[in-house]
Design a protein around this motif. Sequence first.
Motif, PDB file in Angstrom:
ATOM      1  N   UNK A 156       0.819  -1.143  -0.192  1.00  0.00           N
ATOM      2  CA  UNK A 156      -0.130   0.132  -0.011  1.00  0.00           C
ATOM      3  C   UNK A 156       0.858   1.301   0.099  1.00  0.00           C
ATOM      4  N   UNK A 157       1.914   1.139   0.542  1.00  0.00           N
ATOM      5  CA  UNK A 157       2.807   2.224   0.796  1.00  0.00           C
ATOM      6  C   UNK A 157       3.206   2.915  -0.651  1.00  0.00           C
ATOM      7  N   UNK A 158       4.046   1.950  -1.392  1.00  0.00           N
ATOM      8  CA  UNK A 158       4.555   2.140  -2.639  1.00  0.00           C
ATOM      9  C   UNK A 158       3.500   2.277  -3.482  1.00  0.00           C
ATOM     10  N   UNK A 159       2.164   1.805  -3.633  1.00  0.00           N
ATOM     11  CA  UNK A 159       1.120   2.010  -4.394  1.00  0.00           C
ATOM     12  C   UNK A 159       0.875   3.534  -4.247  1.00  0.00           C
ATOM     13  N   UNK A 160       0.633   3.970  -3.007  1.00  0.00           N
ATOM     14  CA  UNK A 160       0.423   5.606  -2.863  1.00  0.00           C
ATOM     15  C   UNK A 160       1.396   6.545  -3.631  1.00  0.00           C
ATOM     16  N   UNK A 161       2.542   6.102  -3.284  1.00  0.00           N
ATOM     17  CA  UNK A 161       3.589   6.969  -3.965  1.00  0.00           C
ATOM     18  C   UNK A 161       3.496   6.947  -5.265  1.00  0.00           C
ATOM     19  N   UNK A 162       3.485   5.897  -5.910  1.00  0.00           N
ATOM     20  CA  UNK A 162       3.748   5.674  -7.428  1.00  0.00           C
ATOM     21  C   UNK A 162       2.453   6.471  -7.984  1.00  0.00           C
ATOM     22  N   UNK A 163       1.272   6.616  -7.426  1.00  0.00           N
ATOM     23  CA  UNK A 163      -0.057   6.986  -8.051  1.00  0.00           C
ATOM     24  C   UNK A 163      -0.248   8.253  -7.395  1.00  0.00           C
ATOM     25  N   UNK A 164       0.483   9.025  -6.444  1.00  0.00           N
ATOM     26  CA  UNK A 164      -0.152  10.242  -5.866  1.00  0.00           C
ATOM     27  C   UNK A 164      -0.036  11.549  -6.833  1.00  0.00           C
ATOM     28  N   UNK A 165       0.573  11.729  -7.740  1.00  0.00           N
ATOM     29  CA  UNK A 165       0.197  12.572  -8.851  1.00  0.00           C
ATOM     30  C   UNK A 165      -0.495  12.241 -10.049  1.00  0.00           C
ATOM     31  N   UNK A 166      -0.956  11.023 -10.215  1.00  0.00           N
ATOM     32  CA  UNK A 166      -2.012  10.424 -11.229  1.00  0.00           C
ATOM     33  C   UNK A 166      -3.258  11.546 -11.039  1.00  0.00           C
ATOM     34  N   UNK A 167      -3.673  11.701 -12.240  1.00  0.00           N
ATOM     35  CA  UNK A 167      -5.232  12.286 -12.512  1.00  0.00           C
ATOM     36  C   UNK A 167      -5.746  11.439 -13.679  1.00  0.00           C
ATOM     37  N   UNK A 168      -6.801  11.248 -13.231  1.00  0.00           N
ATOM     38  CA  UNK A 168      -7.785  11.329 -12.042  1.00  0.00           C
ATOM     39  C   UNK A 168      -7.099  10.375 -11.132  1.00  0.00           C
ATOM     40  N   UNK A 169      -7.628  10.933  -9.781  1.00  0.00           N
ATOM     41  CA  UNK A 169      -7.048  10.365  -8.332  1.00  0.00           C
ATOM     42  C   UNK A 169      -7.448   9.017  -8.428  1.00  0.00           C
ATOM     43  N   UNK A 170      -6.257   8.119  -8.179  1.00  0.00           N
ATOM     44  CA  UNK A 170      -6.325   6.515  -8.350  1.00  0.00           C
ATOM     45  C   UNK A 170      -7.485   6.081  -7.224  1.00  0.00           C
ATOM     46  N   UNK A 171      -7.715   7.031  -6.214  1.00  0.00           N
ATOM     47  CA  UNK A 171      -8.436   6.372  -5.127  1.00  0.00           C
ATOM     48  C   UNK A 171      -9.707   6.755  -5.271  1.00  0.00           C
TER      49      UNK A 171
ATOM     50  N   UNK B 220     -11.449  11.665  -8.570  1.00  0.00           N
ATOM     51  CA  UNK B 220     -11.548  12.991  -8.862  1.00  0.00           C
ATOM     52  C   UNK B 220     -10.508  13.679  -9.744  1.00  0.00           C
ATOM     53  N   UNK B 221     -10.738  14.679 -10.627  1.00  0.00           N
ATOM     54  CA  UNK B 221     -10.033  15.273 -11.730  1.00  0.00           C
ATOM     55  C   UNK B 221      -9.101  16.321 -10.912  1.00  0.00           C
ATOM     56  N   UNK B 222      -9.304  16.861  -9.947  1.00  0.00           N
ATOM     57  CA  UNK B 222      -8.582  17.803  -9.265  1.00  0.00           C
ATOM     58  C   UNK B 222      -7.739  17.329  -8.199  1.00  0.00           C
ATOM     59  N   UNK B 223      -6.952  18.422  -7.681  1.00  0.00           N
ATOM     60  CA  UNK B 223      -5.983  17.878  -6.944  1.00  0.00           C
ATOM     61  C   UNK B 223      -6.639  17.510  -5.674  1.00  0.00           C
ATOM     62  N   UNK B 224      -6.623  16.269  -5.346  1.00  0.00           N
ATOM     63  CA  UNK B 224      -7.704  15.675  -4.048  1.00  0.00           C
ATOM     64  C   UNK B 224      -6.712  15.102  -3.206  1.00  0.00           C
ATOM     65  N   UNK B 225      -5.629  14.762  -3.565  1.00  0.00           N
ATOM     66  CA  UNK B 225      -4.901  13.630  -2.882  1.00  0.00           C
ATOM     67  C   UNK B 225      -5.022  14.102  -1.344  1.00  0.00           C
TER      68      UNK B 225
END
Length: 140
Positions: free
Chosen positions: A56-71, A74-79
Motif C-alpha cells: 500500500x505504501x508504494x502504490x500510494x507513492x507511485x500514484x500520488x500525482x496521477x489524475x484522475x485520482x487513483x483512489x 476526482x480530476x482535481x488536486x484531491x490527494x
Amino acid sequence: QRILRQADLRRLIDEWMLQRTKEVLSGEMPKKTDNIVFCKLADAQREVYARVLDSPDYVALRNMHKRPCYMCGNEDECYSKCCKLDMDGVLARHHHPDGEACKWCPSCIGMPAMSFLLKVCNHLEMLKPDPDEPMKPGQR
C-alpha cells in the motif's frame, strides 16, 4: 556562570583536539574515486522487490500525482484533501504510530521508501531488525 564554563570547556578542547578542515586536508588526500559495480538481483531479491512495490505504501507513492485520482476518481488536486495514505502500510505505521496521516502524506515516506528498496537491492539480510535496538511505539 554558564558562559564562563562554556569558555573554559572550549579552551580545554582547543588544547587537546586538532581540527583538520576539508580545506586543510584537500591537498593531502588522494582524489576520490567511485567504483560502481552493477549486479543482477537474486531471485529472492526480485521477488521481495516486486512484493514491496505492490504494498500500500508504494502504490500510494507511485500514484500520488496521477489524475484522475487513483483512489476517488476526482480530476482535481484531491490527494491531500480526501485520499490520505493507507495506514496499513509498514512505512506508514512506522512514521505515523498514532495512525493519523500528516499533511505531507504520502510524500513523508518517500525517502524511507527509497532507503528500504536500496536495502532490498543490497542484501536481504539488511531488512532484518537489529535485536539490540528497542522497538518503537507502533512498531511490530
